[in-house]
Design a protein around this motif. Structure first.
Motif, short mmCIF file in Angstrom:
data_model
loop_
_atom_site.label_atom_id
_atom_site.label_comp_id
_atom_site.label_asym_id
_atom_site.label_seq_id
_atom_site.Cartn_x
_atom_site.Cartn_y
_atom_site.Cartn_z
N PHE A 132 0.68 -1.19 -0.07
CA PHE A 132 0.08 -0.07 0.17
C PHE A 132 0.90 1.21 0.01
CE2 PHE A 132 -2.07 3.54 2.46
CZ PHE A 132 -3.23 3.66 1.34
N ARG A 133 0.41 2.18 -0.95
CA ARG A 133 1.27 3.48 -0.90
C ARG A 133 0.07 4.58 -1.38
NH1 ARG A 133 5.92 6.53 -4.25
NH2 ARG A 133 5.96 8.09 -3.03
N SER A 134 -0.11 5.37 -0.76
CA SER A 134 -1.04 6.59 -0.97
C SER A 134 -0.04 7.74 -1.22
CB SER A 134 -2.06 6.85 -0.08
OG SER A 134 -2.88 7.98 -0.33
N ASP A 143 -2.27 11.88 -8.59
CA ASP A 143 -2.72 12.05 -7.25
C ASP A 143 -3.36 10.54 -6.75
OD1 ASP A 143 -3.63 13.08 -4.76
OD2 ASP A 143 -4.59 14.96 -5.41
N TYR A 144 -2.64 9.98 -5.96
CA TYR A 144 -3.30 8.76 -5.61
C TYR A 144 -3.44 8.87 -3.84
CZ TYR A 144 -2.03 6.84 -9.94
OH TYR A 144 -2.20 6.62 -11.25
N ARG A 145 -3.66 10.04 -3.50
CA ARG A 145 -3.85 10.13 -1.97
C ARG A 145 -5.36 9.78 -1.57
NH1 ARG A 145 -2.40 16.36 -1.16
NH2 ARG A 145 -3.57 16.34 -3.13
N VAL A 146 -5.73 9.52 -0.15
CA VAL A 146 -6.87 8.82 0.27
C VAL A 146 -7.23 10.14 1.18
CG1 VAL A 146 -6.24 6.49 -0.27
CG2 VAL A 146 -5.85 7.61 2.10
N ASN A 147 -8.56 9.81 1.48
CA ASN A 147 -9.09 10.94 2.57
C ASN A 147 -9.80 9.93 3.56
OD1 ASN A 147 -9.36 13.82 1.46
ND2 ASN A 147 -9.50 12.37 -0.15
N GLY A 148 -9.64 10.11 4.75
CA GLY A 148 -10.36 9.02 5.82
C GLY A 148 -9.49 9.44 7.33
#
Length: 489
Positions: A132-134, A143-148
């Motif tokens: 896993f890498r964000s 942009d493969y960032r996540v929100n949470g």
């Protein structure tokens, strides 16, 4: 009207958030420990290409507030529209779906002793990033960032846990889920063990598909040797085609000699949403096949060495091979360089070669390019001169083609002004030099104020293939002007 309605809905809740934020600042500024910093980045692009949209504008205003153990941040982003380096995303005319602006990328975190609680837009990595890498890659506009939500405990035992959502890359407006945990512990002085668990819910077709990934890793570090091994298994709840990933590397030192190697094995381990960073085990980070991402079906070996001699000299050598399960798809990656470094002067010559063979589609290609770099670090006017002469050869069935792509660049500075001059070209053959395409460019950078830099680019860029994080993309050629202004506070 569509654009007006979209923009008119913008403030709403944002105004309330800003009012609360301003009220909080007025209280906190009277106390000690409050820190506010930020960055504004604005860019204007004029693309001088027929049958294309010419004007692009982008601005982001971000700030961070830190008070004791608490931090908070927001970013306002305006894309009117934003210029994309992706060839397929360039616009022929203005499109309302590409006009966006609003407050985005909110986050809040609380840090105390050895733990952190974080909510909002985030970058995160489990282990090497294989599982896993964000992340966000500004240079490649990815942009493969996540929100949470994320919880971190960082002591001798390191624990990460997150539950997050991210935009589905195909179904616009739909969110996918990613949740997991990562633990790492130093069992012995040189030995560290880690374990990762990840679950992905991706909307594919008309329903969500679940992937569960389990992995473990070990790393060994001593003064004379570094080694690591990572294993992972992927279980698809919607299919029997489960995936496997193995990656290991080792490097050791014998005085001036350093040698190392790496091994990779991937089978059905490419995620739908690319929330991973697959080690490619070659010098140039090339994929096995340009048309598909890494992790689907490949195995490979890499070996490298570095030898320092005669005080100022270093010799580097790197070679890698990779293949699919039936060896009908193969590639090799080669790099060699000789470097000289004395006082404030460095010089190097190098040779690179990347060859790929696809027997299934009767396709062969080879890219080879000698290169050089000379750097003179003076007190007033440092100078760097670099260049490469790329030769591209391809064969599809019985059709053979080739061309040359030379590139030269000169970087220097005059007091505070930094200047870069570049010249690229594309030659069909050496007998057509005067009829070939030439792409000159000039880039200037100047600190207008102590906290403000401006950058101006005028000219042409060739574009072409760029491979990063296991994915190859074709960057669009550019002709025109780019202006950027960055302000820090």
């Amino acid at each position: 009207m569509h654009l007006y309605r979209k923009m008119s809905r913008l403030p709403g809740k944002v105004i309330l958030i800003l009012l609360i934020f301003l009220a909080g600042i007025s209280i906190l500024t009277a106390q000690n420990g409050l820190t506010i910093n930020g960055l504004n980045q604005a860019s204007y692009v004029y693309r001088a290409v027929p049958d294309s949209l010419h004007n692009y504008f982008y601005d982001s205003f971000a700030f961070n507030l830190v008070y004791r153990d608490f931090s908070f941040g927001m970013k306002f982003i305006a894309e009117l529209p934003k210029y994309s380096i992706e060839q397929s995303e360039l616009l022929a005319e203005l499109n309302p779906d590409r006009l966006n602006l609003g407050w985005k990328e909110l986050y809040a975190s609380y840090n105390r002793n050895n733990y952190q609680v974080y909510a909002g837009t985030m970058e995160e990595t489990f282990g090497s990033g294989l599982i896993f890498r964000s992340y966000q890659d500004l240079e490649m506009d990815e942009d493969y960032r996540v929100n949470g939500f994320r919880f971190v405990y960082d002591n001798k035992l390191r624990v990460k846990a997150l539950y997050s959502a991210y935009n589905n890359p195909i179904n616009r407006g739909k969110l996918d889920l990613a949740c997991g945990a990562d633990l790492q512990y130093p069992v012995l002085q040189p030995l560290t063990l880690g374990v990762s668990v990840l679950s992905l819910q991706s909307f594919i077709g008309s329903s969500y598909k679940e992937d569960n990934i389990f992995g473990g890793r070990a790393s060994f570090q001593e003064d004379w040797m570094d080694a690591s091994l990572e294993l992972a298994q992927r279980f698809k709840e919607y299919s029997n085609d489960d995936g496997t990933a193995i990656y290991g590397n080792l490097s050791t030192y014998f005085g001036p000699l350093q040698i190392g190697g790496a091994y990779k094995y991937y089978e059905d381990f490419d995620y739908f949403n690319h929330l991973q960073d697959i080690p490619l085990a070659n010098y140039h980070n090339e994929t096995l096949v340009d048309s598909q991402s890494s992790g689907l079906d490949e195995e490979g070996l890499q070996g490298w060495m570095s030898f320092a001699f005669l005080k100022y000299w270093t010799f580097n050598l790197d070679y890698a091979e990779a293949w699919n399960h039936n060896r009908k798809v193969k590639m090799n990656d080669f790099f060699v360089s000789l470097d000289w470094n004395k006082d404030l002067t460095t010089a190097s010559i190098s040779y690179s070669q990347i060859e790929k063979i696809d027997e299934i589609y009767s396709h062969w290609q080879k890219e080879s390019y000698p290169g050089f770099n000379l750097q003179l670090i003076g007190k007033k006017n440092p100078l760097t001169l670099s260049g490469e002469f790329k030769i591209v050869e391809k064969q599809v069935y019985d059709v053979v083609t080739s061309h040359y792509e030379p590139k030269f660049q000169l970087d220097t500075s005059f007091n505070k002004l930094s200047c870069s001059l570049a010249l690229q070209s594309w030659w069909k053959d050496l007998s057509h030099l005067t009829q070939s395409r030439y792409m000159p460019s000039v880039q200037l950078k100047y600190p207008l104020f102590p906290e403000t830099d401006i950058l101006l680019f005028v000219g042409k860029e060739a574009g072409g293939k760029v491979c990063r994080n296991g994915i190859c993309r074709y960057v669009a050629p550019f002709s025109g002007l780019k202006f950027e202004i960055n302000t820090r506070f």
